[in-house]
Design an enzyme around this catalytic site. Structure first.
Site, PDB file in Angstrom:
ATOM      1  N   GLY A   1     -48.025 -24.851  -3.949  1.00 34.66           N
ATOM      2  CA  GLY A   1     -49.189 -25.713  -3.809  1.00 34.66           C
ATOM      3  C   GLY A   1     -48.988 -26.831  -2.813  1.00 34.66           C
ATOM      4  O   GLY A   1     -49.602 -27.896  -2.930  1.00 34.66           O
TER       5      GLY A   1
ATOM      6  N   SER B   1     -44.111 -20.374  -2.023  1.00 35.19           N
ATOM      7  CA  SER B   1     -44.582 -21.440  -1.129  1.00 35.19           C
ATOM      8  C   SER B   1     -43.788 -22.720  -1.393  1.00 35.19           C
ATOM      9  O   SER B   1     -42.577 -22.735  -1.217  1.00 35.19           O
ATOM     10  CB  SER B   1     -46.088 -21.633  -1.321  1.00 35.19           C
ATOM     11  OG  SER B   1     -46.621 -22.506  -0.349  1.00 35.19           O
TER      12      SER B   1
END
Length: 545
Positions: free
Chosen positions: A129, A217
């Site tokens: 995120g 991520s």
């Protein structure tokens, strides 16, 4: 303004009647005793998995503890009803109930653990995120299926997910935060959770010596940050790593103009403005007393990881060549069309690419003109060769050179870093396995994004996968491979899960497994070799401390 809800108030608001009905037919309670009290979870009788959700691992970072390093939970919670996720940490996105009191973790284990009296390997999930959002209650990352599949293939594991602070609550910078030693708080939340596991996971049937970290991520960035933490000091917190679509962003000092401006906004734009010339301690005292609504409304946008001289001493592209990292078995991967989440669109002329490539994605400074020019020249203009790949000449977005832009940005942000990490670890003799996710789900709604960042997540956990044989089979295979790696530090599942080729280590041949629902294969990791090598040598290192 998003509403913030105290952690225990959320549980009170649950529908008691619905829960009683569900428990009577599908679940039973189960208890585990730890230092802080009794954790009462639930058994999902349909899957044979026990869940312990929303367990606090730290004192709530609220009030005077806002913007401080989290400390281990000291108080007893008596009997904790651990039957639902705690609130998410406050983020840039609307992702359900949020609170500053958010430092909780969740545990899934096979029901057979308690009966067998065994210690199982542990996989710890860190969400992505961009270090500005993410939450453990994300349905894509619910771990019941992964835990169940691990038992089905004869390699049972325990799965843990961790909430950590993001955005200005976990990644605030500036001279004052530096002076007071308050940088990279979100990653230190993760570190505290890993220490909690060392002290408590045995009570749940886990082996603290067999912990694997996995993340996507920003979660992957967090994991390699733990690998290089404190100059590569090995604190014995994990023995394996799975990096999914992680970047390699050049880190800077915490007092850049943008970072400092974000901190200053909490003084000059709020009721703390009379303290503009006061000490760092006085400024932080005032910021900690700000109402949450005022804090969120006035804080600036620039937050992130920075070089703090302790936990984070350098950028990954500097730490790896210097050998300043914990050398653990690693899976590192990326998706075929990563660039569609980071590239500009509406690009029709080569000149229009110069500025966005120079500014990059989360770059601290512009790339030199000669670097930009050389990089752009290494990528063809033909849309047939661009990203999303394998889509021919069909225009999926407005610009004639949008596919070229996606190729460049995907390689800078994720594909190049993955190759760099795999190459360096292999050269150092570290067991490393490389993958590329190359499957477009049957229910894909935005074709123009292709096989983009995050596309693999449902398949990693076997959640929310299309009811389509090829999708379901690929999901089972990938989940089994991840569980196998956590269990044995080897992703090969053998005869337990047919259909996958043997996944070799990444070595001189640079072999990678390409996951596809219609048939996975082993291929050399040599896509766009000239462009990606130029990125590794000249772009990733530029501006990195």
């Amino acid at each position: 303004m998003k509403k913030s809800v105290p952690i225990f108030a959320l549980r009170v608001r649950s529908s008691i009647l619905l829960w009683i009905l569900y428990t009577a037919t599908h679940a039973t309670s189960v208890s585990v005793h730890i230092v802080n009290g009794t954790v009462q979870g639930v058994t999902d009788n349909d899957s044979g998995i026990e869940k312990f959700l929303g367990i606090p691992f730290a004192e709530p970072p609220v009030g005077d503890r806002r913007l401080r390093q989290a400390i281990a939970l000291e108080q007893s919670f008596g009997t904790l009803e651990a039957d639902e996720f705690g609130p998410s940490c406050i983020s840039a996105k609307d992702q359900g109930p949020e609170s500053e009191d958010c430092l909780t973790l969740n545990i899934w284990r096979p029901s057979s653990v308690a009966k067998a009296n065994v210690s199982l390997p542990v996989l710890v999930w860190l969400y992505g995120g961009s270090l500005t959002s993410g939450y453990t209650a994300d349905p894509r990352n619910e771990a019941t299926a992964m835990t169940r599949i691990s038992s089905e293939i004869g390699k049972p594991i325990i799965v843990v997910s961790v909430n950590y602070r993001v955005g200005p609550f976990g990644c605030l910078n500036g001279a004052e935060m530096t002076e007071l030693g308050l940088l990279n708080l979100g990653m230190l939340d993760q570190r505290l959770a890993l220490r909690w596991l060392q002290d408590n996971i045995e009570a749940f049937g886990g082996d603290p010596a067999k912990v694997t970290l996995a993340g996507q991520s920003a979660g992957a960035v967090s994991i390699y940050s733990h690998m290089m933490a404190y100059g590569g000091r090995d604190d014995g917190l994990f023995r394996g790593a799975i990096l999914q679509s992680g970047g390699a962003f050049p880190l800077t000092a915490p007092n850049t103009t943008a970072f400092q401006s974000t901190f200053d906004s909490l003084i000059t734009n709020t009721t703390c403005s009379p303290l503009a010339n006061s000490s760092a301690a006085d400024k932080l005292k005032c910021i900690r007393s700000l109402p949450l609504e005022e804090f969120e409304a006035k804080v600036g946008p620039s937050t992130g990881q920075s070089v703090d001289g302790g936990f984070t001493r350098t950028s990954i592209q500097r730490a790896l060549p210097a050998g300043q990292y914990v050398k653990v078995a690693t899976i590192v991967g990326s998706n075929t069309d990563e660039g569609t989440t980071s590239a500009p669109s509406g690009v029709n002329k080569t000149e229009e690419l110069v500025d966005p490539v120079s500014r990059g994605f989360f770059r601290p400074q512009r790339l030199p003109n000669e670097t930009v020019s050389a990089l752009i020249d290494l990528y063809p203009d033909s849309p047939r060769l661009g990203c999303p790949y394998n889509t021919g000449d069909i225009p999926l977005t407005p610009g004639r050179l949008d596919k070229k832009a996606c190729s460049i940005f995907g390689d800078i942000v994720q594909v190049g870093p993955a190759r760099m990490i795999a190459q360096t670890l292999a050269q150092d003799g570290v067991p490393v396995y490389r993958y590329r996710f190359n499957h477009l789900g049957y229910n894909t709604s935005i074709v123009s994004r292709g096989i983009t960042t995050g596309s693999e997540l449902p398949y990693t956990f076997s959640n929310n996968v299309p009811e389509y044989a090829w999708d379901q089979n690929l999901a089972y295979q990938m989940t089994a491979a991840w569980a196998s790696f956590a269990h044995d530090l080897d992703p090969n599942v053998g005869k337990a899960v047919p259909g996958l080729p043997h996944w070799p280590r990444y070595g001189k041949e640079a072999n990678t497994i390409v996951f596809n629902g219609y048939g996975s294969s082993i291929q050399p990791d040599n896509d766009r070799s000239d462009g990606i090598q130029y990125i590794i040598d000249n772009v990733l290192t530029d501006g990195a401390m």
